[in-house]
Design an enzyme around this catalytic site. Structure first.
Site, PDB file in Angstrom:
ATOM      1  N   ASP A  28       0.859  -1.178   0.000  1.00 46.91           N
ATOM      2  CA  ASP A  28       0.000   0.000   0.000  1.00 46.91           C
ATOM      3  C   ASP A  28       0.906   1.242   0.000  1.00 46.91           C
ATOM      4  O   ASP A  28       2.073   1.162   0.388  1.00 46.91           O
ATOM      5  CB  ASP A  28      -0.865  -0.058   1.265  1.00 46.91           C
ATOM      6  CG  ASP A  28      -1.598   1.230   1.511  1.00 46.91           C
ATOM      7  OD1 ASP A  28      -2.325   1.681   0.610  1.00 46.91           O
ATOM      8  OD2 ASP A  28      -1.437   1.792   2.616  1.00 46.91           O
ATOM      9  N   ASP A  83      -0.144   5.051   0.926  1.00 46.97           N
ATOM     10  CA  ASP A  83      -0.331   6.019   2.020  1.00 46.97           C
ATOM     11  C   ASP A  83      -0.401   5.350   3.381  1.00 46.97           C
ATOM     12  O   ASP A  83      -1.271   4.521   3.634  1.00 46.97           O
ATOM     13  CB  ASP A  83      -1.590   6.852   1.761  1.00 46.97           C
ATOM     14  CG  ASP A  83      -1.448   7.684   0.484  1.00 46.97           C
ATOM     15  OD1 ASP A  83      -0.744   8.688   0.534  1.00 46.97           O
ATOM     16  OD2 ASP A  83      -2.015   7.276  -0.553  1.00 46.97           O
TER      17      ASP A  83
HETATM   18 MG   LIG Z   1      -2.885   3.145   3.476  1.00 40.46          MG
END
Ligand SMILES: [Mg+2]
Ligand SMILES: [Zn+2]
Length: 192
Positions: A10, A12
């Site tokens: 992922d 962020d």
């Molecule tokens: Mg995230």
């Protein structure tokens, strides 16, 4: 036999940023992210970015700006001899009803096709239970939750968003997640 595995990261809250979406030019990698990614590169494991970028669909910025931001991020990784094998992102807003927005697994199925992956041998590392861990659970990958970004909140306030799913490991951050993944892979080799 070669196991066709990969690690999906992922963006962020996992490799940088704050957890929430942000403008691509404001996004900053965590200090430890390049070395963590390089560790996976050196182990010969494919590394893919796996990210919802709904702010494109919601009109905050264009897809072109997003791609430019990815390029800047990859240049920063390259300065540390680290690289991504690919970037999978969902640019849609929720109302578009796409199959690629996490926790949907459209992007994982696409990566599986494009790279001949065995998803059961893959890992997803993320900070959000309701998207990253839920997607991992649906796709049958292994899953590591990091405590950075929204990770702590996923374990407490937002635990109801992913009830019944238990990550294979909860890591302090991406660096510790990569250490665990390296050991997990070694252990599989020693038993087989
Ligand atoms: Mg995230
Ligand atoms: Zn999408």
């Amino acid at each position: 036999m070669t196991v066709l595995r990969a690690v999906f990261l992922d963006r962020d809250g996992t490799i940088g940023g704050t957890g929430g979406g942000m403008h691509p030019f404001e996004f900053q990698l965590y200090d430890f992210a390049p070395v963590a990614i390089k560790t996976l590169n050196d182990l010969g494991i494919k590394v893919f970015l796996f990210t919802n970028q709904t702010r494109v669909g919601r009109g905050f910025f264009t897809e072109k700006v997003l791609l430019k931001g990815f390029k800047l991020m990859e240049e920063e990784l390259a300065r540390h001899d680290a690289f991504l094998d690919g970037i999978y992102y969902c640019p849609h807003n929720l109302e578009e009803g796409c199959t690629c927005q996490k926790p949907n697994i459209g992007l994982l199925l696409q990566a599986k096709e494009e790279h001949g992956l065995n998803l059961e041998a893959c890992y997803i590392v993320g900070d959000t239970g309701g998207s990253d861990m839920l997607a991992a659970s649906k796709a049958g990958t292994k899953m590591v939750l990091v405590r950075t970004g929204w990770g702590e909140g996923s374990l407490t306030k937002y635990r109801s968003h992913w009830l019944g799913i238990d990550p294979d490991y909860v890591a302090k951050d991406l660096l510790e997640a990569v250490e665990w993944i390296s050991l997990d892979i070694q252990n599989q080799h020693s038993v087989s």
